[in-house]
Every structure is written in structure tokens, then in C-alpha cells.
Design a protein around this motif. Structure first.
Motif, PDB file in Angstrom:
ATOM      1  N   VAL A 434       0.837  -1.195   0.000  1.00  0.00           N
ATOM      2  CA  VAL A 434       0.000   0.000   0.000  1.00  0.00           C
ATOM      3  C   VAL A 434       0.873   1.247   0.000  1.00  0.00           C
ATOM      4  O   VAL A 434       0.598   2.228  -0.691  1.00  0.00           O
ATOM      5  CB  VAL A 434      -0.940   0.003   1.232  1.00  0.00           C
ATOM      6  CG1 VAL A 434      -1.705   1.313   1.326  1.00  0.00           C
ATOM      7  CG2 VAL A 434      -1.917  -1.159   1.153  1.00  0.00           C
ATOM      8  N   ARG A 435       1.968   1.186   0.766  1.00  0.00           N
ATOM      9  CA  ARG A 435       2.859   2.351   0.835  1.00  0.00           C
ATOM     10  C   ARG A 435       3.496   2.631  -0.515  1.00  0.00           C
ATOM     11  O   ARG A 435       3.602   3.771  -0.953  1.00  0.00           O
ATOM     12  CB  ARG A 435       3.941   2.092   1.885  1.00  0.00           C
ATOM     13  CG  ARG A 435       4.420   3.356   2.576  1.00  0.00           C
ATOM     14  CD  ARG A 435       5.468   3.065   3.618  1.00  0.00           C
ATOM     15  NE  ARG A 435       4.950   2.238   4.685  1.00  0.00           N
ATOM     16  CZ  ARG A 435       5.481   1.076   5.053  1.00  0.00           C
ATOM     17  NH1 ARG A 435       6.535   0.589   4.459  1.00  0.00           N
ATOM     18  NH2 ARG A 435       4.959   0.400   6.043  1.00  0.00           N
ATOM     19  N   ARG A 436       3.871   1.553  -1.196  1.00  0.00           N
ATOM     20  CA  ARG A 436       4.499   1.736  -2.506  1.00  0.00           C
ATOM     21  C   ARG A 436       3.508   2.253  -3.529  1.00  0.00           C
ATOM     22  O   ARG A 436       3.787   3.143  -4.306  1.00  0.00           O
ATOM     23  CB  ARG A 436       5.022   0.378  -2.987  1.00  0.00           C
ATOM     24  CG  ARG A 436       6.453   0.431  -3.385  1.00  0.00           C
ATOM     25  CD  ARG A 436       6.873  -0.882  -3.919  1.00  0.00           C
ATOM     26  NE  ARG A 436       8.069  -1.273  -3.228  1.00  0.00           N
ATOM     27  CZ  ARG A 436       8.746  -2.380  -3.499  1.00  0.00           C
ATOM     28  NH1 ARG A 436       8.291  -3.217  -4.378  1.00  0.00           N
ATOM     29  NH2 ARG A 436       9.838  -2.656  -2.844  1.00  0.00           N
TER      30      ARG A 436
ATOM     31  N   PHE B 129      -4.433   5.421  -4.980  1.00  0.00           N
ATOM     32  CA  PHE B 129      -4.413   3.987  -4.712  1.00  0.00           C
ATOM     33  C   PHE B 129      -5.834   3.432  -4.710  1.00  0.00           C
ATOM     34  O   PHE B 129      -6.142   2.444  -5.373  1.00  0.00           O
ATOM     35  CB  PHE B 129      -3.736   3.735  -3.358  1.00  0.00           C
ATOM     36  CG  PHE B 129      -3.686   2.302  -2.938  1.00  0.00           C
ATOM     37  CD1 PHE B 129      -4.562   1.813  -1.988  1.00  0.00           C
ATOM     38  CD2 PHE B 129      -2.759   1.435  -3.489  1.00  0.00           C
ATOM     39  CE1 PHE B 129      -4.510   0.489  -1.599  1.00  0.00           C
ATOM     40  CE2 PHE B 129      -2.702   0.114  -3.104  1.00  0.00           C
ATOM     41  CZ  PHE B 129      -3.583  -0.366  -2.152  1.00  0.00           C
ATOM     42  N   GLU B 130      -6.713   4.090  -3.965  1.00  0.00           N
ATOM     43  CA  GLU B 130      -8.090   3.619  -3.891  1.00  0.00           C
ATOM     44  C   GLU B 130      -8.786   3.755  -5.249  1.00  0.00           C
ATOM     45  O   GLU B 130      -9.543   2.872  -5.669  1.00  0.00           O
ATOM     46  CB  GLU B 130      -8.874   4.421  -2.841  1.00  0.00           C
ATOM     47  CG  GLU B 130      -8.262   4.429  -1.444  1.00  0.00           C
ATOM     48  CD  GLU B 130      -8.343   3.080  -0.763  1.00  0.00           C
ATOM     49  OE1 GLU B 130      -9.116   2.223  -1.210  1.00  0.00           O
ATOM     50  OE2 GLU B 130      -7.628   2.885   0.236  1.00  0.00           O
ATOM     51  N   ALA B 131      -8.507   4.868  -5.912  1.00  0.00           N
ATOM     52  CA  ALA B 131      -9.138   5.109  -7.216  1.00  0.00           C
ATOM     53  C   ALA B 131      -8.728   4.043  -8.214  1.00  0.00           C
ATOM     54  O   ALA B 131      -9.545   3.595  -9.034  1.00  0.00           O
ATOM     55  CB  ALA B 131      -8.762   6.501  -7.730  1.00  0.00           C
ATOM     56  N   HIS B 174      -7.615  -7.172  -2.512  1.00  0.00           N
ATOM     57  CA  HIS B 174      -8.230  -6.825  -1.235  1.00  0.00           C
ATOM     58  C   HIS B 174      -7.591  -5.615  -0.564  1.00  0.00           C
ATOM     59  O   HIS B 174      -8.159  -5.079   0.388  1.00  0.00           O
ATOM     60  CB  HIS B 174      -8.080  -8.010  -0.274  1.00  0.00           C
ATOM     61  CG  HIS B 174      -6.652  -8.447  -0.142  1.00  0.00           C
ATOM     62  ND1 HIS B 174      -6.036  -9.267  -1.059  1.00  0.00           N
ATOM     63  CD2 HIS B 174      -5.717  -8.141   0.780  1.00  0.00           C
ATOM     64  CE1 HIS B 174      -4.779  -9.460  -0.696  1.00  0.00           C
ATOM     65  NE2 HIS B 174      -4.557  -8.791   0.409  1.00  0.00           N
ATOM     66  N   SER B 175      -6.382  -5.228  -1.005  1.00  0.00           N
ATOM     67  CA  SER B 175      -5.596  -4.256  -0.218  1.00  0.00           C
ATOM     68  C   SER B 175      -6.292  -2.922  -0.029  1.00  0.00           C
ATOM     69  O   SER B 175      -6.010  -2.209   0.929  1.00  0.00           O
ATOM     70  CB  SER B 175      -4.230  -4.036  -0.882  1.00  0.00           C
ATOM     71  OG  SER B 175      -3.554  -5.258  -0.987  1.00  0.00           O
ATOM     72  N   TRP B 176      -7.183  -2.571  -0.939  1.00  0.00           N
ATOM     73  CA  TRP B 176      -7.789  -1.244  -0.835  1.00  0.00           C
ATOM     74  C   TRP B 176      -8.719  -1.148   0.369  1.00  0.00           C
ATOM     75  O   TRP B 176      -8.942  -0.053   0.896  1.00  0.00           O
ATOM     76  CB  TRP B 176      -8.540  -0.888  -2.114  1.00  0.00           C
ATOM     77  CG  TRP B 176      -9.827  -1.616  -2.359  1.00  0.00           C
ATOM     78  CD1 TRP B 176      -9.992  -2.805  -3.012  1.00  0.00           C
ATOM     79  CD2 TRP B 176     -11.134  -1.204  -1.967  1.00  0.00           C
ATOM     80  NE1 TRP B 176     -11.321  -3.141  -3.049  1.00  0.00           N
ATOM     81  CE2 TRP B 176     -12.041  -2.179  -2.414  1.00  0.00           C
ATOM     82  CE3 TRP B 176     -11.637  -0.098  -1.281  1.00  0.00           C
ATOM     83  CZ2 TRP B 176     -13.414  -2.084  -2.193  1.00  0.00           C
ATOM     84  CZ3 TRP B 176     -13.019  -0.002  -1.064  1.00  0.00           C
ATOM     85  CH2 TRP B 176     -13.891  -0.996  -1.512  1.00  0.00           C
TER      86      TRP B 176
END
Lengths: 443, 431
Positions: A434-436, B129-131, B174-176
């Protein structure tokens, strides 16, 4: 009224009381309008008294009743070919255990009414006692693995919440969580056993797959299926009965109030696993390797517990290890193929241990009374055993026992930490990704 | 499922839209909660009268979210976004045509991003990231539907399956979800997930054809998610992220059930849909209520305060137990049906689901003990749960417990017409 109707009525009446008590106390607690202490105490005592009379009466009349009797309460839910039927079974095994369960719950309710007078968690205790009562009666009277599973969950949750009864202190809460963790890990066994039984047989009813009345019967599973089912059930029982390697929770469970220690960890909850294995005796008969494993686990636990119990410095911990020793022997008895012997052992042990736990707060007073009557100090028990060992060896044994034979340390080092380490590594990988991809994952 | 008739659809979608429109009137600014809650309540009644199981769930989730929303958390856009979300979800859930569903899916992907933007004051990278996940999923869905329309059914359904997995937060997409929960308040975050729009996409776009490959992808991904999320939930230190993983793990059962192809599995999936939606929402709102009083909550220390908030603590525990399938709750009913329904191909799916359930029970009780027990704590102000908060939590608890004790009303309404046969059940190796 014919015999079957009598059995049916007795079984349902005995269960309806604790269920009703659970519903009433639960609803009133949630509504913020609890009953007065006196009302709660009366209700608990009378309800369990009625249950005791129901199951004791049926047990006394059992020679004249054509047991087993299957009591179908009804269909809870179902879709297509699947239906969850609530089925109870009245036979010698279930009625014996249900009678003692109701009796001990009632005695503990009567004791607790005074012992917990004006305790802030009084209502909560009786709510959890009701939950436990329903659970243990469901385990005892279950006519199918699903109903037993429901009771199993009730017993597990009520146990953990009662260990954490004094929830404004850190240690009881920590021990309550540890108890629940071990229960949950071992509960995987009963989950998987139920799935396998359904997968192979498309039924979970005891009379369908365990054959005729207890203890006679033949499981409708071939040896390889029976071995796997028995292994999973043994896993579940090991956790509930605090056998090795899952014995660490029992002494820590003494953080709860004395009445709950008596009934849960001395009398009923700690025997629930053994009861389940007794019920599944026909399956064990087809799984000799698992039966041998039970003997090894049971005897190993008995030796471990008797050593560790001798170095305890408080009465409840000493009683906890004494309980472990006896339950280990019960396990071994079941593994060796006995059925009536472990049942008698279990019931007698439950009553004895309940009395001991309930007297535990007064143990020093009792001890002084005995010494006054005798006119001198009592000698220490076990001195004849100590003389058998060299002094150096004795000291090492003492250290070994004090560290609980390093069982907990080994489990923590070789099982718990590595597994949690893997999970934490996965979590760090997630965070790194996520950080990357964009920004810190959380504050 | 009972068909949701057209006039009811128009009403059900129109009322929250009307409510959102009314919130634009400056004169009603002071009564925005009242307007929003009223619109939701009317919509809930409409959905209940229409006798379909899922629209009342959506309306109910939004209603309790608005009811229990902490006053401190108020900012202008939330009520309007919640009503828009409700309207879009109801429109999507009553859709019968893929062409109409796709723009609704896009809109449902944008709304969480708007919530994220209003919640975070920095880090545009998080937004990207979410987008990427949400809009990327919308692109996949659009491409999949287009391929279906052009006659390329197999690749089209695979793309649709991937879009569904992404939106539902299934492995490896799943990470979002935990990142989103980390940034957005629990209530709005759960509003983006609890209705399970992705599951409805599966019902609309994949189940009628029931091709093996996309259903296999969904089943495997959901089962991996159940274990992976359960494992990660055990080691979380942030309460929001723990809740996110817990919800992901349990709600994966919805997709497993829908993809199972059996009536029991479908009913189980739909029952879990309702129980996870209600319980997940309840837990998120309880966490939100706690955060409003205490700030961000971490699970590496005890917070205490049970004696000041026994109702909230008990409700949290009950809702959590329903989420993890404790007997006597609606979650247990769904889980039993699901495990039996997925047993046709072997017991392995049941093993994994129940293993995840066992681990999730530990996460739940750990959260409960950390958030409410372990020390004397809390300020006197904490004990005052507002009446609207009590009403919201009571409604959820009653649904989950009474629904569990008398599930036929819900299971009966959830039982779908049997879809076309997917595949023969595997022969029982034990016989």
C-alpha cells in the motif's frame, strides 16, 4: 401418559427453564432494566431445581422407560435437501450428565446468590450462568452433532467471559482471552468433524450414525473415515478438557469468581470433552490409533499435572491441576475402551471437585480447624515419594514443575510465535504494497 | 426472490433522491439529520412493503448509519452522499439489464472516493491507490459487459468476475479495503462495503449463465480471502483495520455461497449477505461511536469503560457474535446453509470457512476485550448514549438475534428460484 411422552415432556421442561432464564435476563440486561438480586437468585435456583427434578426423575425411572428416546423439537430452518432439526436424545448417558449438570448449576446458583451479593457483576454472572446451563444441557442432551456444536459454543463463550468476569483488571481479561483462543483453536476439531460426518453420511443424528443405544452401537463410518472424525473430535475434547498441549488455560481460568471455577473448571465444562468422546464411543471403537493417542495424551497430562500441581502455592491452582490429573485419567479410560467407568469417574469427580472449589475460600479456616482437632500440625503429603529421589534431582524436579514442565514455553516458542510471525510478515507485506502504491496505510 | 415491481422501484429510488435534493435547500440546513433520516425511514417502509430481502437491508443500513452518526463527525456532505448511495444501490439492486447496471456501478465506485477525499486532508497518493482499485474495477466491468454484448462470453465473464473480486475486496484485490478503513470513518467506510454491490453484480451478470471458470475463480478467491483476512485480523493493532479484515473474511462467504450452484449454498450466501451487512454495519457504527468519545482506537492496549457503556459493549459483542456465526444468530443460519451448500464438491470449502470463522471469533473477542475491558476507564460523558444511537443498535441486535431464532422469515425470502444447473455435484467419495 405413555413413557415416550413422559420422557419428551421431562427433557423439554428441563431445558425450557434455563432457556427462558437466558432470554429474560438477556432481554432485561440489554434494556437496562435488570431484575433485583433476590428475584434473579430465586429464579435461577428454582429453574435449575426443576431441571434437576426432571432429569433426576427420568434417570430414576429409566429402567422402566424404553430408552433411548429421540425428542424432535422441530425444524429450525432448512432449504432444499438440508434441514437443521433440533433433536435431543434421552438415554442413560445423556440423562446422567444432564442430571448432574442441572444439580451442580442449581447448587452454584444458590451459593452465588450469597457469595456475589452486591457484587457489581451479579446480573452478568447469572446471565452467563444461564448461557452456560443451556449450553451444557444441549451438549448432554444433544441428539445430533449440530445441536452438540451449538451447546459447545455456548459453553465456550460463557467460560471465557466468566474468566474475564472482573473485567476492569487486566489479568483476568488477558486470561479470558487466552482461554477463548485455546477453545477456539480446539473447536476447529468439532467444526471439521461435523462437516465430515455430514459429507460422508448426510446426517448428523446420533441414532443414525452411532447405531443403537449407548454404550452399544456401531458407527456407520468405515475405519479411515472414523479415524479422521475421531481425530477431530479428540482435538476438540483436548482443548475443552485442558489436556496437553492445551492445558495452559485451566490454571489461568481461576481468575474468575469461585462459583464459576467450581462449576466450569472443576465440574462440568472441563468434562464436556470427555462426555463428547463417550457419546462418540462407537466412532472411537473404529479408530484404534486415535484411541491410543487418547491414552497417551491422557496419561501424559495426568503425569504433567500431578507434578505441576505439587508446587502450586494457592488452593485454586492446586485444585485446577488436581482436576487436570483426574480428567487425564478419564481420557485414558475412554481410550482404553471403557465406557461406564469413565462416566462414573467423571460424575463422581465433578461432584467432589465442585465441593472442593466452593470450599476453597475457606480452606485455611478448614485446615486450622482440622489441626486444632488433631492437636498438632499435619504432616506434608508425599514425603515418602520425595525420599525416593536424590536431593539434587528433587530440586531440578521442583524447578521443572514450577515452569510447568516447559510445555507452555515450548508451545509459545515453536508454535505460537512462528505462526503469529508469519501473519505479521503478511501484514507488513500488505503495508509495504500500500505504501508503494500510494501513501501510508494508516496513522 | 420476489420481484421488485416497477412502481415500487421508482418510489424506492426516488425518495432518497428527493431527500438529497431537499438537503440542498439552505433553509433546511439545521434539520439535515431529520430530513435525511425521514427520507431513509420512508424508503425503508417502501422496501419492506415491496417484499424483497435486499432493498430493506440497504435502506436499513443507511438509516441506522444516519441515526447513529456522531454529532462531532458531522460535515455537510455526508448526509447527501449517504442518500445518493442509497438511491444508487437500490437502483442497482433492482436492475435487470447489464447496460443499465454499468453506469450505476461507476457511480458506486465514485461515491466512496468522494467520501475518501472529504475524510483525508493530505496524501493524494492514497486517493490514487483507492481510485486505481475502484475505477479499475469499473473499467473491467464495463469491458466485460461489452465483450458479453459482442458475443465473447467467456473472456467477458472472466473480466466481470475480476471486477467483482476487486469491488468486494477479495484476494488478490483486497488491499484497498483495510487502507480505505484506515482513512475513512468506520460508518461511511462500511457503507461502501456492507451492501455488497459486487455480490449483486455476480447475481445479475454471472449466475444466469453459470459458466464454470468465472465461478471457480470467485470461489477460490473468496476462500483464500476468508483465511488470509482472518489471519491478518488476528495481528492488527488498529481497531478499524481489524474490523475491515474481520468483515472481509466473513463476507467472503457471500460469494462462496452464490458461486456454489446449489439452493442451500445460494440461500446461505444470501443469508450471510444480510447478516454480514447488518452486523458489519453495527460494529462499524459502534466503533464510530467509541471513536467520537475517545479518539482513534488501538488494540495493543486496553481501553476499559464497560461499566460506563454496558449497552454499547453488549451490543458490540452480540453484533460481533452474529458476524462470526455464533449459534442463535442469523450468521449461524447462513453459515450452516453455506457449509452444507458448498459440500457438494467435497468438504474442503467447509473446512476453510469454519477455520476462518474460528480465527475470526478470536479477533472479535480480542476487539471486545481491548475496547471495553481491561481497566477502569472512560469519562462520565461516555455513558450517555443518545436515544437515536440506542435505537439504531437495538434494531440491529434484534434483527440478528430474532432473525437467528426464527430465521424462516428471512431464509424463505432469501431462497432464490433455482438458477440453471451449473454442474453436477461431485460423487460422494465416502459412499
Amino acid at each position: 401418559m405413555n413413557a415416550e411422552a413422559l420422557v419428551r415432556g421431562g427433557v423439554l421442561l428441563g431445558l425450557a427453564g434455563p432457556l427462558g432464564m437466558l432470554a429474560i435476563l438477556g432481554a432485561l440486561s440489554l434494556a437496562g432494566k435488570p431484575l433485583r438480586e433476590a428475584a434473579t437468585g430465586y429464579m435461577a435456583r428454582w429453574i435449575f431445581l426443576v431441571s434437576t427434578i426432571c432429569y433426576g426423575g427420568l434417570l430414576a425411572l429409566s429402567p422402566g422407560l424404553s430408552l433411548p428416546v429421540e425428542v424432535t423439537v422441530g425444524r429450525w430452518f432448512g432449504v432444499g435437501s438440508y434441514a437443521f432439526e433440533v433433536v435431543l436424545l434421552a438415554d442413560a448417558l445423556s440423562l446422567s450428565f444432564a442430571f448432574f449438570a442441572a444439580l451442580l448449576c442449581g447448587l452454584v446458583a444458590a451459593f452465588s446468590h450469597r457469595y456475589l451479593h452486591r457484587e457489581p457483576g451479579y446480573q452478568r454472572f447469572f446471565l452467563l450462568l444461564a448461557l452456560f446451563g443451556v449450553g451444557i444441557l444441549l451438549i448432554a442432551l444433544a441428539g445430533s452433532i449440530e445441536v452438540a456444536f451449538a451447546g459447545w459454543e455456548f459453553v465456550g463463550l460463557s467460560s471465557a467471559l466468566l474468566v474475564a468476569f472482573f473485567h476492569d483488571r487486566a489479568l483476568p481479561v488477558k486470561n479470558g482471552l487466552l482461554t477463548f483462543v485455546i477453545y477456539r483453536i480446539s473447536d476447529i476439531g468439532i467444526f471439521w468433524a461435523a462437516v465430515l460426518i455430514h459429507h460422508h453420511l448426510r446426517t448428523g443424528r446420533y441414532l443414525d450414525f452411532l447405531g443403537a443405544s449407548w454404550p452399544r452401537g456401531e458407527a456407520s463410518l468405515d475405519p479411515s473415515q472414523a479415524t479422521l472424525v475421531a481425530l477431530f473430535l479428540t482435538l476438540a475434547a483436548i482443548g475443552k478438557c485442558a489436556q496437553l498441549p492445551f492445558s495452559s488455560w485451566l490454571p489461568r481460568a481461576m481468575e474468575g469468581p469461585t462459583p464459576s471455577s467450581a462449576i466450569f473448571y472443576g465440574a462440568l465444562s472441563v468434562h464436556a470433552g470427555a462426555f463428547l468422546l463417550l457419546r462418540m464411543g462407537p466412532v472411537l471403537d473404529r479408530a484404534p490409533w486415535v484411541a491410543a493417542l487418547m491414552v497417551v495424551v491422557g496419561l501424559g497430562t495426568a503425569i504433567h499435572a500431578t507434578l505441576v500441581g505439587r508446587v502450586q502455592t494457592d488452593i485454586k491452582s492446586a485444585l485446577a491441576y488436581a482436576t487436570l490429573t483426574q480428567v487425564g485419567i478419564i481420557f485414558a479410560e475412554i481410550g482404553l475402551g471403557f465406557r461406564w467407568l469413565p462416566l462414573m469417574h467423571m460424575l463422581g469427580h465433578a461432584v467432589l471437585r465442585s465441593v472442593q472449589f466452593l470450599r476453597a475460600p475457606s480452606v485455611l479456616h478448614d485446615f486450622n480447624s482440622v489441626e486444632n482437632a488433631v492437636g498438632g500440625h499435619m504432616s506434608r503429603s508425599g514425603i515418602h515419594l520425595e525420599r525416593l529421589f536424590p536431593r539434587v534431582f528433587g530440586a531440578r524436579m521442583y524447578r521443572f514443575a514450577l515452569e510447568r514442565n516447559y510445555v507452555e514455553a515450548a508451545i509459545e516458542r515453536f508454535a505460537v510465535h512462528p505462526l503469529l510471525g508469519v501473519f505479521r510478515r503478511l501484514d507488513r507485506l500488505e503495508s509495504r504494497w500500500v505504501r508503494r502504491a500510494g501513501g501510508k496505510p494508516h496513522d | 426472490m420476489t420481484e421488485f415491481a416497477a412502481p415500487w422501484i421508482a418510489l424506492a429510488v426516488g425518495v432518497p433522491l428527493l431527500g438529497a435534493g431537499l438537503l440542498s435547500i439552505p433553509a433546511l440546513d439545521a434539520q439535515r439529520r431529520f430530513v435525511a433520516v425521514s427520507a431513509c425511514a420512508v424508503d425503508l417502509v417502501i422496501c419492506l412493503l415491496a417484499s424483497a430481502p435486499l432493498p430493506p437491508l440497504i435502506a436499513g443500513i443507511v438509516l441506522v448509519t444516519l441515526l447513529t452518526r456522531p454529532r462531532r463527525a458531522e460535515h455537510d456532505g455526508f448526509f447527501r452522499r449517504a442518500l445518493l448511495t442509497q438511491a444508487l444501490l437500490l437502483a442497482a439492486f433492482t436492475c435487470r439489464h447489464a447496460a443499465l447496471f454499468v453506469p450505476l456501478w461507476w457511480a458506486l465506485a465514485v461515491l466512496p472516493l468522494l467520501e475518501l477525499r472529504s475524510a483525508t486532508e493530505e496524501r493524494p497518493a492514497t486517493f490514487r491507490f483507492e481510485a486505481a482499485y475502484l475505477l479499475g474495477g469499473a473499467v473491467l466491468l464495463s469491458a466485460g459487459v461489452l465483450l458479453l454484448h459482442l458475443g465473447f462470453a467467456a473472456p467477458g465473464e472472466v473480466l466481470i468476475a475480476l471486477a467483482i473480486l476487486g469491488r468486494a475486496g477479495m484476494f488478490p484485490f483486497h488491499s484497498w479495503v483495510p487502507a480505505y478503513f484506515g482513512r475513512v470513518a468506520p460508518g461511511p467506510a462500511m457503507l461502501a462495503l456492507a451492501p455488497q454491490a459486487a455480490a449483486f453484480a455476480a447475481v445479475l451478470l454471472l449466475l444466469p449463465q453459470a459458466r464454470p471458470l468465472p465461478l471457480f475463480l470467485i470461489t477460490v478467491s473468496a476462500l483464500i480471502t476468508s483465511i488470509h483476512a482472518a489471519a491478518l485480523g488476528l495481528v492488527q493493532r488498529d481497531a478499524r483495520r481489524a474490523l475491515a479484515w474481520l468483515f472481509l473474511s466473513q463476507s467472503s462467504g457471500v460469494l462462496v455461497g452464490l458461486a456454489s450452484g446449489s439452493a442451500e449454498g445460494l440461500a446461505g450466501g444470501l443469508t450471510i449477505w444480510i447478516s454480514c451487512g447488518a452486523a458489519g454495519t453495527g460494529l462499524a457504527l459502534a466503533l464510530w461511536a467509541l471513536e467520537a468519545r475517545r479518539g482513534r482506537l488501538h488494540l495493543d492496549r486496553s481501553h476499559g469503560g464497560y461499566d460506563r457503556m454496558p449497552f454499547l459493549a453488549s451490543s458490540f459483542l452480540l453484533m460481533g457474535l452474529a458476524l462470526v456465526g455464533f449459534p442463535g444468530t442469523l450468521g449461524f443460519v447462513g453459515q450452516e446453509l453455506l457449509v452444507d451448500g458448498s459440500a457438494g464438491a467435497g468438504p474442503y470449502a467447509g473446512f476453510l470457512i469454519l477455520l476462518a470463522t474460528a480465527l475470526n471469533g478470536i479477533t472479535l473477542l480480542r476487539m471486545y476485550f481491548r475496547l471495553f475491558c481491561g481497566k477502569r476507564g472512560g469519562t462520565p460523558a461516555e455513558q450517555y448514549l443518545r436515544p437515536r444511537e440506542r435505537i439504531g443498535f437495538t434494531a440491529i441486535v434484534l434483527l440478528l438475534v430474532l432473525g437467528g431464532l426464527a430465521p424462516r422469515a428471512i431464509v424463505g425470502r432469501s431462497t432464490p428460484s433455482p438458477p440453471p444447473p451449473v454442474r453436477e455435484a461431485a460423487p460422494d467419495p465416502g459412499r
